[in-house]
Every structure is written in C-alpha cells, then in structure tokens.
Design a protein around this motif. Structure first.
Motif, PDB file in Angstrom:
ATOM      1  N   UNK A 150     -27.769  40.621   6.487  1.00 16.78           N
ATOM      2  CA  UNK A 150     -26.415  40.187   6.097  1.00 16.78           C
ATOM      3  C   UNK A 150     -26.336  38.664   6.027  1.00 16.78           C
ATOM      4  N   UNK A 151     -26.931  37.972   7.022  1.00 21.52           N
ATOM      5  CA  UNK A 151     -26.920  36.504   7.005  1.00 21.52           C
ATOM      6  C   UNK A 151     -27.644  35.968   5.774  1.00 21.52           C
ATOM      7  N   UNK A 152     -28.772  36.567   5.441  1.00 21.08           N
ATOM      8  CA  UNK A 152     -29.528  36.133   4.272  1.00 21.08           C
ATOM      9  C   UNK A 152     -28.717  36.335   2.997  1.00 21.08           C
ATOM     10  N   UNK A 153     -28.073  37.489   2.868  1.00 22.19           N
ATOM     11  CA  UNK A 153     -27.237  37.742   1.692  1.00 22.19           C
ATOM     12  C   UNK A 153     -26.100  36.730   1.615  1.00 22.19           C
ATOM     13  N   UNK A 154     -25.482  36.412   2.768  1.00 26.38           N
ATOM     14  CA  UNK A 154     -24.384  35.442   2.791  1.00 26.38           C
ATOM     15  C   UNK A 154     -24.886  34.067   2.375  1.00 26.38           C
ATOM     16  N   UNK A 155     -26.044  33.678   2.887  1.00 26.87           N
ATOM     17  CA  UNK A 155     -26.595  32.364   2.522  1.00 26.87           C
ATOM     18  C   UNK A 155     -26.972  32.317   1.049  1.00 26.87           C
ATOM     19  N   UNK A 156     -27.527  33.398   0.532  1.00 29.69           N
ATOM     20  CA  UNK A 156     -27.843  33.435  -0.903  1.00 29.69           C
ATOM     21  C   UNK A 156     -26.564  33.325  -1.717  1.00 29.69           C
ATOM     22  N   UNK A 157     -25.513  33.997  -1.271  1.00 28.32           N
ATOM     23  CA  UNK A 157     -24.231  33.926  -1.973  1.00 28.32           C
ATOM     24  C   UNK A 157     -23.676  32.510  -1.903  1.00 28.32           C
ATOM     25  N   UNK A 158     -23.737  31.915  -0.698  1.00 24.63           N
ATOM     26  CA  UNK A 158     -23.244  30.548  -0.530  1.00 24.63           C
ATOM     27  C   UNK A 158     -24.060  29.561  -1.355  1.00 24.63           C
ATOM     28  N   UNK A 159     -25.379  29.732  -1.371  1.00 19.12           N
ATOM     29  CA  UNK A 159     -26.218  28.818  -2.142  1.00 19.12           C
ATOM     30  C   UNK A 159     -25.956  28.996  -3.634  1.00 19.12           C
ATOM     31  N   UNK A 160     -25.645  30.212  -4.057  1.00 15.99           N
ATOM     32  CA  UNK A 160     -25.283  30.446  -5.459  1.00 15.99           C
ATOM     33  C   UNK A 160     -24.008  29.702  -5.813  1.00 15.99           C
ATOM     34  N   UNK A 161     -23.030  29.755  -4.905  1.00 12.72           N
ATOM     35  CA  UNK A 161     -21.791  29.011  -5.137  1.00 12.72           C
ATOM     36  C   UNK A 161     -22.053  27.508  -5.133  1.00 12.72           C
ATOM     37  N   UNK A 162     -22.885  27.058  -4.208  1.00 16.01           N
ATOM     38  CA  UNK A 162     -23.209  25.628  -4.128  1.00 16.01           C
ATOM     39  C   UNK A 162     -23.947  25.169  -5.377  1.00 16.01           C
ATOM     40  N   UNK A 163     -24.855  26.011  -5.879  1.00  9.99           N
ATOM     41  CA  UNK A 163     -25.547  25.649  -7.105  1.00  9.99           C
ATOM     42  C   UNK A 163     -24.564  25.523  -8.254  1.00  9.99           C
ATOM     43  N   UNK A 164     -23.590  26.416  -8.289  1.00  9.50           N
ATOM     44  CA  UNK A 164     -22.550  26.318  -9.320  1.00  9.50           C
ATOM     45  C   UNK A 164     -21.749  25.031  -9.176  1.00  9.50           C
ATOM     46  N   UNK A 165     -21.365  24.698  -7.943  1.00  4.90           N
ATOM     47  CA  UNK A 165     -20.635  23.458  -7.693  1.00  4.90           C
ATOM     48  C   UNK A 165     -21.495  22.247  -8.029  1.00  4.90           C
ATOM     49  N   UNK A 166     -22.763  22.293  -7.649  1.00  6.62           N
ATOM     50  CA  UNK A 166     -23.685  21.198  -7.925  1.00  6.62           C
ATOM     51  C   UNK A 166     -23.853  21.008  -9.428  1.00  6.62           C
ATOM     52  N   UNK A 167     -23.980  22.104 -10.156  1.00  3.30           N
ATOM     53  CA  UNK A 167     -24.080  22.015 -11.624  1.00  3.30           C
ATOM     54  C   UNK A 167     -22.834  21.398 -12.228  1.00  3.30           C
ATOM     55  N   UNK A 168     -21.664  21.781 -11.714  1.00  3.67           N
ATOM     56  CA  UNK A 168     -20.399  21.211 -12.207  1.00  3.67           C
ATOM     57  C   UNK A 168     -20.346  19.722 -11.897  1.00  3.67           C
ATOM     58  N   UNK A 169     -20.746  19.315 -10.692  1.00  2.00           N
ATOM     59  CA  UNK A 169     -20.742  17.897 -10.332  1.00  2.00           C
ATOM     60  C   UNK A 169     -21.736  17.109 -11.194  1.00  2.00           C
ATOM     61  N   UNK A 170     -22.887  17.676 -11.475  1.00  7.98           N
ATOM     62  CA  UNK A 170     -23.847  16.996 -12.351  1.00  7.98           C
ATOM     63  C   UNK A 170     -23.281  16.822 -13.755  1.00  7.98           C
ATOM     64  N   UNK A 171     -22.614  17.849 -14.236  1.00  6.21           N
ATOM     65  CA  UNK A 171     -21.998  17.763 -15.573  1.00  6.21           C
ATOM     66  C   UNK A 171     -20.940  16.670 -15.589  1.00  6.21           C
ATOM     67  N   UNK A 172     -20.078  16.624 -14.558  1.00  5.28           N
ATOM     68  CA  UNK A 172     -19.049  15.582 -14.477  1.00  5.28           C
ATOM     69  C   UNK A 172     -19.683  14.198 -14.358  1.00  5.28           C
ATOM     70  N   UNK A 173     -20.749  14.074 -13.579  1.00  7.45           N
ATOM     71  CA  UNK A 173     -21.449  12.799 -13.425  1.00  7.45           C
ATOM     72  C   UNK A 173     -21.992  12.324 -14.767  1.00  7.45           C
ATOM     73  N   UNK A 174     -22.610  13.231 -15.527  1.00  5.07           N
ATOM     74  CA  UNK A 174     -23.154  12.859 -16.838  1.00  5.07           C
ATOM     75  C   UNK A 174     -22.034  12.424 -17.780  1.00  5.07           C
ATOM     76  N   UNK A 175     -20.919  13.130 -17.729  1.00  5.83           N
ATOM     77  CA  UNK A 175     -19.778  12.777 -18.592  1.00  5.83           C
ATOM     78  C   UNK A 175     -19.228  11.396 -18.219  1.00  5.83           C
ATOM     79  N   UNK A 176     -19.070  11.144 -16.918  1.00  4.65           N
ATOM     80  CA  UNK A 176     -18.582   9.830 -16.476  1.00  4.65           C
ATOM     81  C   UNK A 176     -19.579   8.731 -16.826  1.00  4.65           C
ATOM     82  N   UNK A 177     -20.879   8.982 -16.741  1.00  8.63           N
ATOM     83  CA  UNK A 177     -21.880   7.977 -17.109  1.00  8.63           C
ATOM     84  C   UNK A 177     -21.779   7.647 -18.595  1.00  8.63           C
ATOM     85  N   UNK A 178     -21.574   8.668 -19.448  1.00  4.76           N
ATOM     86  CA  UNK A 178     -21.418   8.415 -20.884  1.00  4.76           C
ATOM     87  C   UNK A 178     -20.176   7.557 -21.143  1.00  4.76           C
TER      88      UNK A 178
END
Length: 185
Positions: free
Chosen positions: A132-160
C-alpha cells in the motif's frame, strides 16, 4: 530336463528350486502346537493375547484420530500458496485448548506450526502494508511528475517572455553615441 531360465546361470538352473519358507499348512500346525504348549501357562504374552477392543480403547482411538485430524487440517490450511492461514490458526488454537491426553501428544507439533502460522500472518500483513505504501508513493510521484512537468512548461514560457522583453529593450535603446574627442591637452 529341468526348464532353463534365461536369467539364471546354467549351474543354478540344473538344481530344482526348493521352498525357503515352510508351507502354510505347516505354519498353522506349528502355531497350533505352540498355543497348546502355552495353554498351561498362567498368562500369555501380550503379543499372543489378542484382546477384543474395549469401549475405552475405541474412545481413546477416536479421540486420537480427532486430534490427528485437527492437526492434519491445520497443516493442509497452512501450506504455502494457501490463503487460509486464519483457518489453520483456529484449528491449531482449538487443538492446543484440548487437554485430553491424545491431544496433548500432538501439542509440540501444534505449537511449532502455530508459531510458523503467526509469523507468516505477520509477514503477510507487513507485505500488504508495504505494498500500500509503495502504491501511495507511486501515486504521489505520478502527481509530482505532473506538477513538475507543469512547472517546467511555465518556466520555459516565462524564459521565452523574458528573452522577448530583453530583445525589445535592446531594440528600443538607441546606440550610445561614440565618444567625442576631447580637447587636446
């Protein structure tokens, strides 16, 4: 000529076979003679005295069978790959609660098996919790990867945007006039 067998050597095949054991009729006669000879004895040895089973011995035998059956059920339920550890545990606890001598005879085996069943149950619950802990961490890391991808996209847009503003400022700023030659001194 005696019959020859392929598996016997020629010297062995010449002699007729003699039985090693006495014939059944001779055995019965010897047993009857032995029983008559012992008839004058006051008591017969236990191995000769074949008693009919008494009600007490049949009850003891059935109690022993019941204890053995409980142990057998527990062993079968505790086999690896079986998800019936709770059934095995109940059967073993029931067997250990039985204080009859027939049940007490198998108590050491039941205690050892119960210890193994408890350990397997503990490990199974630990495995479930870690899964259960592993599944929760995988779920959390999936959400974090989504957030990280969104932040990278925003960073690239602000840099442009920042690069575009820097280019605009460079175009708006007139070039600095060349330095005037000063009076000679």
């Amino acid at each position: 000529m005696p019959e020859r067998h392929a598996f016997l050597s020629p010297s062995v095949a010449r002699f007729p076979r003699t039985p090693v054991w006495p014939r059944p009729a001779a055995m019965h006669f010897a047993a009857a003679l032995f029983a008559v000879a012992l008839g004058g004895c006051g008591t017969l040895p236990q191995w000769l005295a074949a008693e009919a089973p008494t009600p007490e011995t049949t009850v003891e035998a059935s109690a022993h069978e019941a204890a053995q059956q409980k142990l057998h059920i527990a062993v079968q339920a505790a086999q690896p790959g079986q998800a019936r550890l709770a059934t095995a545990r109940r059967a073993l606890e029931s067997l250990l609660a039985d204080d009859r001598p027939e049940a007490r005879a198998v108590h050491p085996y039941a205690r050892a098996l119960l210890e193994q069943v408890r350990e397997r149950q503990r490990l199974a619950s630990l495995n479930e919790r870690l899964s259960r802990e592993l599944e929760q961490r995988e779920h959390d890391s999936g959400e974090r990867e989504g957030e990280l991808g969104e932040l990278r996209r925003q960073n690239a847009e602000l840099r442009r945007k920042l690069d575009a503003l820097t280019e605009i400022e460079r175009r708006l700023t007139p070039p600095a006039p060349p330095p005037r030659p000063g009076p000679p001194q």
